[in-house]
Scaffold this motif. Structure first.
Motif, PDB file in Angstrom:
ATOM      1  N   ILE A   1       0.839  -1.199   0.000  1.00 46.67           N
ATOM      2  CA  ILE A   1       0.000   0.000   0.000  1.00 46.67           C
ATOM      3  C   ILE A   1       0.874   1.251   0.000  1.00 46.67           C
ATOM      4  CG2 ILE A   1      -1.693   1.316   1.325  1.00 46.67           C
ATOM      5  CD1 ILE A   1      -2.800  -1.345   2.337  1.00 46.67           C
ATOM      6  N   GLY A   2       1.940   1.223   0.815  1.00 42.82           N
ATOM      7  CA  GLY A   2       2.869   2.349   0.823  1.00 42.82           C
ATOM      8  C   GLY A   2       3.542   2.543  -0.525  1.00 42.82           C
ATOM      9  N   ALA A   3       3.921   1.422  -1.159  1.00 41.55           N
ATOM     10  CA  ALA A   3       4.557   1.508  -2.474  1.00 41.55           C
ATOM     11  C   ALA A   3       3.599   2.078  -3.510  1.00 41.55           C
ATOM     12  CB  ALA A   3       5.028   0.121  -2.905  1.00 41.55           C
ATOM     13  N   LEU A   4       2.310   1.739  -3.394  1.00 42.16           N
ATOM     14  CA  LEU A   4       1.305   2.243  -4.330  1.00 42.16           C
ATOM     15  C   LEU A   4       1.196   3.762  -4.259  1.00 42.16           C
ATOM     16  CD1 LEU A   4      -0.961   1.373  -6.330  1.00 42.16           C
ATOM     17  CD2 LEU A   4      -2.517   1.375  -4.375  1.00 42.16           C
ATOM     18  N   ILE A   5       1.408   4.313  -3.077  1.00 41.90           N
ATOM     19  CA  ILE A   5       1.304   5.760  -2.890  1.00 41.90           C
ATOM     20  C   ILE A   5       2.622   6.471  -3.222  1.00 41.90           C
ATOM     21  CG2 ILE A   5       0.928   7.583  -1.169  1.00 41.90           C
ATOM     22  CD1 ILE A   5      -0.981   5.654   0.255  1.00 41.90           C
ATOM     23  N   PHE A   6       3.751   5.908  -2.766  1.00 44.55           N
ATOM     24  CA  PHE A   6       5.038   6.588  -2.906  1.00 44.55           C
ATOM     25  C   PHE A   6       5.638   6.483  -4.311  1.00 44.55           C
ATOM     26  CE2 PHE A   6       5.129   5.975   1.785  1.00 44.55           C
ATOM     27  CZ  PHE A   6       5.314   7.295   2.140  1.00 44.55           C
ATOM     28  N   THR A   7       5.361   5.412  -5.031  1.00 44.90           N
ATOM     29  CA  THR A   7       5.995   5.217  -6.337  1.00 44.90           C
ATOM     30  C   THR A   7       5.630   6.297  -7.343  1.00 44.90           C
ATOM     31  OG1 THR A   7       6.138   2.820  -5.982  1.00 44.90           O
ATOM     32  CG2 THR A   7       6.316   3.605  -8.244  1.00 44.90           C
ATOM     33  N   PRO A   8       4.341   6.675  -7.494  1.00 43.94           N
ATOM     34  CA  PRO A   8       4.050   7.793  -8.421  1.00 43.94           C
ATOM     35  C   PRO A   8       4.729   9.101  -8.009  1.00 43.94           C
ATOM     36  CG  PRO A   8       2.048   6.577  -7.888  1.00 43.94           C
ATOM     37  CD  PRO A   8       3.109   6.092  -6.949  1.00 43.94           C
ATOM     38  N   VAL A   9       4.820   9.332  -6.702  1.00 46.21           N
ATOM     39  CA  VAL A   9       5.494  10.537  -6.219  1.00 46.21           C
ATOM     40  C   VAL A   9       6.970  10.507  -6.609  1.00 46.21           C
ATOM     41  CG1 VAL A   9       6.127  11.880  -4.185  1.00 46.21           C
ATOM     42  CG2 VAL A   9       3.874  10.800  -4.316  1.00 46.21           C
ATOM     43  N   MET A  10       7.596   9.331  -6.453  1.00 47.56           N
ATOM     44  CA  MET A  10       9.007   9.204  -6.823  1.00 47.56           C
ATOM     45  C   MET A  10       9.202   9.405  -8.312  1.00 47.56           C
ATOM     46  SD  MET A  10      11.969   8.754  -5.482  1.00 47.56           S
ATOM     47  CE  MET A  10      11.632   8.016  -3.876  1.00 47.56           C
ATOM     48  N   GLY A  11       8.227   8.969  -9.109  1.00 47.26           N
ATOM     49  CA  GLY A  11       8.320   9.196 -10.547  1.00 47.26           C
ATOM     50  C   GLY A  11       8.340  10.672 -10.897  1.00 47.26           C
ATOM     51  N   LEU A  12       7.593  11.472 -10.150  1.00 46.21           N
ATOM     52  CA  LEU A  12       7.588  12.922 -10.371  1.00 46.21           C
ATOM     53  C   LEU A  12       8.888  13.568  -9.906  1.00 46.21           C
ATOM     54  CD1 LEU A  12       3.937  13.746  -9.222  1.00 46.21           C
ATOM     55  CD2 LEU A  12       4.783  13.561 -11.571  1.00 46.21           C
ATOM     56  N   LEU A  13       9.491  12.989  -8.848  1.00 51.07           N
ATOM     57  CA  LEU A  13      10.707  13.578  -8.286  1.00 51.07           C
ATOM     58  C   LEU A  13      11.966  13.202  -9.059  1.00 51.07           C
ATOM     59  CD1 LEU A  13      10.076  13.077  -4.450  1.00 51.07           C
ATOM     60  CD2 LEU A  13       9.850  15.184  -5.777  1.00 51.07           C
TER      61      LEU A  13
ATOM     62  N   ALA B   1       9.877   2.384  -3.853  1.00 51.22           N
ATOM     63  CA  ALA B   1       9.921   3.284  -5.004  1.00 51.22           C
ATOM     64  C   ALA B   1      11.285   3.254  -5.695  1.00 51.22           C
ATOM     65  CB  ALA B   1       9.592   4.701  -4.566  1.00 51.22           C
ATOM     66  N   SER B   2      12.303   2.751  -5.005  1.00 55.65           N
ATOM     67  CA  SER B   2      13.626   2.633  -5.636  1.00 55.65           C
ATOM     68  C   SER B   2      13.602   1.637  -6.789  1.00 55.65           C
ATOM     69  CB  SER B   2      14.673   2.200  -4.606  1.00 55.65           C
ATOM     70  OG  SER B   2      14.419   0.886  -4.143  1.00 55.65           O
ATOM     71  N   PHE B   3      12.615   0.735  -6.823  1.00 59.11           N
ATOM     72  CA  PHE B   3      12.496  -0.190  -7.945  1.00 59.11           C
ATOM     73  C   PHE B   3      12.290   0.569  -9.253  1.00 59.11           C
ATOM     74  CE2 PHE B   3      10.996  -4.328  -5.678  1.00 59.11           C
ATOM     75  CZ  PHE B   3      12.019  -4.171  -4.763  1.00 59.11           C
ATOM     76  N   LEU B   4      11.704   1.760  -9.144  1.00 53.72           N
ATOM     77  CA  LEU B   4      11.513   2.610 -10.316  1.00 53.72           C
ATOM     78  C   LEU B   4      12.800   3.323 -10.685  1.00 53.72           C
ATOM     79  CD1 LEU B   4       9.639   4.156 -12.356  1.00 53.72           C
ATOM     80  CD2 LEU B   4       9.206   5.779 -10.504  1.00 53.72           C
ATOM     81  N   VAL B   5      13.578   3.700  -9.691  1.00 49.87           N
ATOM     82  CA  VAL B   5      14.770   4.516  -9.926  1.00 49.87           C
ATOM     83  C   VAL B   5      15.950   3.666 -10.390  1.00 49.87           C
ATOM     84  CG1 VAL B   5      16.275   6.276  -8.918  1.00 49.87           C
ATOM     85  CG2 VAL B   5      13.941   5.993  -8.055  1.00 49.87           C
ATOM     86  N   ILE B   6      16.094   2.453  -9.844  1.00 49.27           N
ATOM     87  CA  ILE B   6      17.277   1.629 -10.100  1.00 49.27           C
ATOM     88  C   ILE B   6      17.530   1.384 -11.589  1.00 49.27           C
ATOM     89  CG2 ILE B   6      18.265  -0.677  -9.801  1.00 49.27           C
ATOM     90  CD1 ILE B   6      17.167  -0.660  -6.963  1.00 49.27           C
ATOM     91  N   PRO B   7      16.539   0.913 -12.363  1.00 52.07           N
ATOM     92  CA  PRO B   7      16.843   0.671 -13.791  1.00 52.07           C
ATOM     93  C   PRO B   7      17.210   1.945 -14.551  1.00 52.07           C
ATOM     94  CG  PRO B   7      14.488   0.444 -13.347  1.00 52.07           C
ATOM     95  CD  PRO B   7      15.162   0.524 -12.026  1.00 52.07           C
ATOM     96  N   VAL B   8      16.587   3.070 -14.187  1.00 52.70           N
ATOM     97  CA  VAL B   8      16.921   4.335 -14.856  1.00 52.70           C
ATOM     98  C   VAL B   8      18.350   4.740 -14.520  1.00 52.70           C
ATOM     99  CG1 VAL B   8      16.299   6.767 -15.078  1.00 52.70           C
ATOM    100  CG2 VAL B   8      14.502   5.053 -14.789  1.00 52.70           C
ATOM    101  N   TYR B   9      18.721   4.589 -13.245  1.00 58.42           N
ATOM    102  CA  TYR B   9      20.066   4.966 -12.810  1.00 58.42           C
ATOM    103  C   TYR B   9      21.126   4.102 -13.495  1.00 58.42           C
ATOM    104  CZ  TYR B   9      24.094   5.625  -9.763  1.00 58.42           C
ATOM    105  OH  TYR B   9      25.352   5.881  -9.281  1.00 58.42           O
ATOM    106  N   ILE B  10      20.905   2.787 -13.513  1.00 54.82           N
ATOM    107  CA  ILE B  10      21.884   1.881 -14.120  1.00 54.82           C
ATOM    108  C   ILE B  10      22.020   2.160 -15.612  1.00 54.82           C
ATOM    109  CG2 ILE B  10      22.371  -0.534 -14.672  1.00 54.82           C
ATOM    110  CD1 ILE B  10      21.145  -1.327 -12.028  1.00 54.82           C
TER     111      ILE B  10
END
Length: 210
Positions: free
Chosen positions: A59-71, A116-125
């Motif tokens: 549930i936390g990931a559902l809320i934080f992941t879109p926010v991380m995408g914007l950041l 939310a780091s699951f979203l960031v990791i592939p972009v970073y690598i």
């Protein structure tokens, strides 16, 4: 940037992923303990709390992941990765410092911010690694996912883990903070055990990508 440097950066971010996966599987082998009369919490979990315990992180990931995408484009990949790791560390600090059911559920929700780091990791690598090794480095994410699951369940079945749980149930003198939560007298040792590895990891990540 050398290939060794790129591989080291990939290893660090994949370590973050592995630790988060351990949080995913942690409820699987602690639910029966937390709802029993022998629970290390201040009271056994109710059926409703058991039902949401395993899903609070999602549930936390559902809320934080879109926010991380914007950041991602506002703060940058590096800072977003560190922010996700900090939320995960903060969640474990709460778990270490208190034995209340409500705090445990809140901590699992906050840990969803780290997912939310699951979203960031592939972009970073993809941006750090050169094309010749990009595919290999990116595949390390799934390797870290499987390794995190394996480590989590191996620790759960080992006798040493059972001894740790037994020691955690032996609460020492408690300190009450305004009647809100109780802190075990040995919390400083538990706090250090939770903070040290993540502090080292964050320092490595900061220096390697500076």
């Amino acid at each position: 940037m050398s290939v060794v440097y790129q591989a080291l950066c990939t290893f660090i971010v994949c370590f973050i992923r592995m630790s988060l996966v351990i949080s995913f599987s942690w409820p699987a082998f602690t639910t029966s303990l937390f709802k029993s009369e022998d629970t290390p919490l201040h009271r056994p979990m109710t059926e409703f709390e058991v039902a949401i315990y395993g899903s609070m992180l999602s549930i936390g990931a559902l809320i934080f992941t879109p926010v991380m995408g914007l950041l991602l484009d506002v703060l940058g990949r590096k800072k977003c990765m560190m922010l996700a790791a900090v939320t995960h560390v903060f969640a474990w600090v709460i778990i270490v410092l208190t034995n209340r059911v409500e705090a445990l559920l809140s901590a699992m929700f906050i840990a969803g911010g780290g997912v939310a780091s699951f979203l960031v990791i592939p972009v970073y690598i993809a941006e750090v690694c050169q094309p010749s090794v990009r595919g290999t480095m990116t595949s390390c994410m799934m390797l870290a996912y499987g390794l995190g699951m394996l480590v989590s369940f191996l620790l759960a079945i080992r006798k040493t883990c059972k001894n740790v749980l037994r020691l955690n149930r032996a609460m020492l003198d408690k300190l009450s903070a305004f009647g809100v939560f109780e802190i075990d007298a040995a919390f400083s040792l538990r706090l250090l055990s939770a903070l040290v590895p993540y502090t080292v990891m964050l320092l490595q990540f900061a220096f390697l990508t500076s």
